[in-house]
Design a protein around this motif. Structure first.
Motif, short mmCIF file in Angstrom:
data_model
loop_
_atom_site.label_atom_id
_atom_site.label_comp_id
_atom_site.label_asym_id
_atom_site.label_seq_id
_atom_site.Cartn_x
_atom_site.Cartn_y
_atom_site.Cartn_z
N CYS A 122 31.37 86.29 -2.81
CA CYS A 122 31.08 85.62 -4.07
C CYS A 122 31.55 86.52 -5.21
O CYS A 122 31.06 87.65 -5.36
CB CYS A 122 29.59 85.33 -4.21
SG CYS A 122 29.19 84.54 -5.79
N THR A 123 32.49 86.04 -5.99
CA THR A 123 33.03 86.85 -7.08
C THR A 123 32.07 86.93 -8.26
O THR A 123 32.28 87.70 -9.19
CB THR A 123 34.39 86.30 -7.55
OG1 THR A 123 34.23 84.95 -7.96
CG2 THR A 123 35.42 86.37 -6.43
N HIS A 124 30.98 86.14 -8.23
CA HIS A 124 29.98 86.19 -9.30
C HIS A 124 28.93 87.27 -9.02
O HIS A 124 28.67 88.12 -9.87
CB HIS A 124 29.29 84.83 -9.47
CG HIS A 124 30.22 83.74 -9.86
ND1 HIS A 124 30.96 83.74 -11.02
CD2 HIS A 124 30.55 82.59 -9.21
CE1 HIS A 124 31.71 82.65 -11.08
NE2 HIS A 124 31.47 81.93 -10.00
N CYS A 125 28.31 87.22 -7.83
CA CYS A 125 27.22 88.17 -7.56
C CYS A 125 27.61 89.27 -6.58
O CYS A 125 26.86 90.23 -6.40
CB CYS A 125 25.97 87.44 -7.06
SG CYS A 125 26.11 86.75 -5.40
N GLY A 126 28.76 89.16 -5.93
CA GLY A 126 29.28 90.26 -5.13
C GLY A 126 28.92 90.27 -3.66
O GLY A 126 29.42 91.11 -2.91
N ILE A 127 28.05 89.35 -3.18
CA ILE A 127 27.67 89.41 -1.77
C ILE A 127 28.76 88.81 -0.89
O ILE A 127 29.50 87.94 -1.31
CB ILE A 127 26.32 88.72 -1.49
CG1 ILE A 127 26.45 87.19 -1.55
CG2 ILE A 127 25.22 89.21 -2.40
CD1 ILE A 127 25.35 86.46 -0.81
N VAL A 128 28.81 89.32 0.34
CA VAL A 128 29.60 88.66 1.37
C VAL A 128 28.72 87.54 1.90
O VAL A 128 27.65 87.79 2.47
CB VAL A 128 29.99 89.64 2.50
CG1 VAL A 128 30.78 88.91 3.59
CG2 VAL A 128 30.81 90.80 1.94
N VAL A 129 29.12 86.31 1.67
CA VAL A 129 28.30 85.16 2.02
C VAL A 129 28.36 84.94 3.53
O VAL A 129 29.44 84.86 4.10
CB VAL A 129 28.78 83.90 1.27
CG1 VAL A 129 27.93 82.69 1.63
CG2 VAL A 129 28.76 84.14 -0.24
N PRO A 130 27.20 84.86 4.18
CA PRO A 130 27.20 84.60 5.63
C PRO A 130 27.93 83.29 5.94
O PRO A 130 27.64 82.25 5.34
CB PRO A 130 25.71 84.51 5.98
CG PRO A 130 25.01 85.26 4.90
CD PRO A 130 25.84 85.03 3.66
N ARG A 131 28.85 83.33 6.87
CA ARG A 131 29.63 82.13 7.19
C ARG A 131 28.76 80.94 7.60
O ARG A 131 29.09 79.80 7.25
CB ARG A 131 30.64 82.46 8.29
CG ARG A 131 31.71 83.43 7.82
CD ARG A 131 32.70 83.71 8.91
NE ARG A 131 33.37 84.99 8.68
CZ ARG A 131 34.37 85.44 9.37
NH1 ARG A 131 34.84 84.75 10.39
NH2 ARG A 131 34.91 86.61 9.10
N PRO A 132 27.65 81.15 8.35
CA PRO A 132 26.87 79.98 8.77
C PRO A 132 26.28 79.16 7.63
O PRO A 132 25.89 78.01 7.86
CB PRO A 132 25.75 80.59 9.62
CG PRO A 132 26.26 81.90 10.07
CD PRO A 132 27.15 82.38 8.96
N VAL A 133 26.19 79.71 6.41
CA VAL A 133 25.59 78.94 5.32
C VAL A 133 26.62 78.11 4.57
O VAL A 133 26.25 77.37 3.65
CB VAL A 133 24.81 79.85 4.32
CG1 VAL A 133 23.81 80.72 5.05
CG2 VAL A 133 25.74 80.66 3.45
N LEU A 134 27.89 78.21 4.95
CA LEU A 134 28.95 77.50 4.25
C LEU A 134 29.57 76.42 5.14
O LEU A 134 29.70 76.60 6.35
CB LEU A 134 30.05 78.48 3.80
CG LEU A 134 29.63 79.53 2.77
CD1 LEU A 134 30.76 80.53 2.56
CD2 LEU A 134 29.23 78.88 1.45
N THR A 135 29.95 75.33 4.53
CA THR A 135 30.62 74.26 5.27
C THR A 135 32.04 74.71 5.65
O THR A 135 32.60 75.62 5.01
CB THR A 135 30.72 72.99 4.40
OG1 THR A 135 31.55 73.28 3.26
CG2 THR A 135 29.35 72.50 3.96
N PRO A 136 32.64 74.05 6.63
CA PRO A 136 34.04 74.36 6.97
C PRO A 136 34.97 74.21 5.76
O PRO A 136 35.90 74.99 5.58
CB PRO A 136 34.38 73.35 8.07
CG PRO A 136 33.05 73.07 8.73
CD PRO A 136 32.05 73.10 7.60
#
Length: 201
Positions: free
Chosen positions: A172-186
């Motif tokens: 996330c370029t806003h808050c900097g975290i590496v977003v866990p893949r399972p929480v995102l849609t394909p």
């Protein structure tokens, strides 16, 4: 090797000199550091009001940083207990093959890097416990298209050569975290892959 609670007692112990109390807080991050060691330290210092290199911070500020870390750890440990119980039930019911959330969870057992920030100076501003609650809520619902921490859906970009497993992923370029893949849609993952981040020199 001292555990988290033993180190926390050293931070609070007014009989200890300030250098040991600060050192003990840093050592706590070897046991629990949601953003990674350096980013979590930077976050705690910023929120408690002392500099990352300050060798003699106000003891009350050290304790405030510890209290924020302890609250976040309690949130994460409760999640891990629930996760372990769910897996026990699934195995009992014959579901042996773990899902994508389980694969991600194995990389973060104990709470290290659950919301990894590859740039230690770029991390969420909110209390750690709030960030973890948002992340856990996202892990427990259907995948979405936005960052679960800051809800930004226009700032996900794929980055390679991360200093944490997995070695690449949506950031996330806003808050900097590496977003866990399972929480995102394909679809969200595909869009992030098309928006690659440049690796800083």
């Amino acid at each position: 090797m001292a555990g988290f609670r033993s180190l926390a007692r050293q931070v609070r112990d007014t009989r200890n000199d300030l250098a040991l109390r600060r050192y003990s807080l840093r050592k706590c991050l070897e046991r629990f550091a949601p953003y990674g060691h350096r980013a979590t330290w930077d976050h705690l210092c910023s929120r408690a009001g002392f500099g990352p290199e300050d060798r003699s911070p106000d003891p009350a500020r050290l304790v405030a940083a510890l209290e924020e870390l302890e609250e976040a750890r309690a949130v994460w440990l409760a999640y891990e207990d629930d996760f372990a119980e769910r897996r026990r039930k699934e195995k009992h019911d014959g579901l042996r093959r773990p899902g994508s959330t389980d694969d991600w969870h194995r990389l973060t057992w104990g709470g290290f890097g659950v919301a990894w920030c590859d740039d230690p100076t770029v991390h969420p501003d909110e209390p750690l416990a709030d960030v973890l609650r948002r992340l856990i809520s996202a892990l427990e619902r259907e995948p979405g298209r936005a960052c679960p921490v800051c809800a930004g859906d226009d700032g996900l970009a794929w980055k390679h050569d991360l200093a944490h497993e997995p070695s690449s992923g949506p950031v996330c370029t806003h808050c900097g975290i590496v977003v866990p893949r399972p929480v995102l849609t394909p679809t969200a993952l595909a869009q992030a892959r098309r928006s690659r981040m440049l690796v800083s020199a």
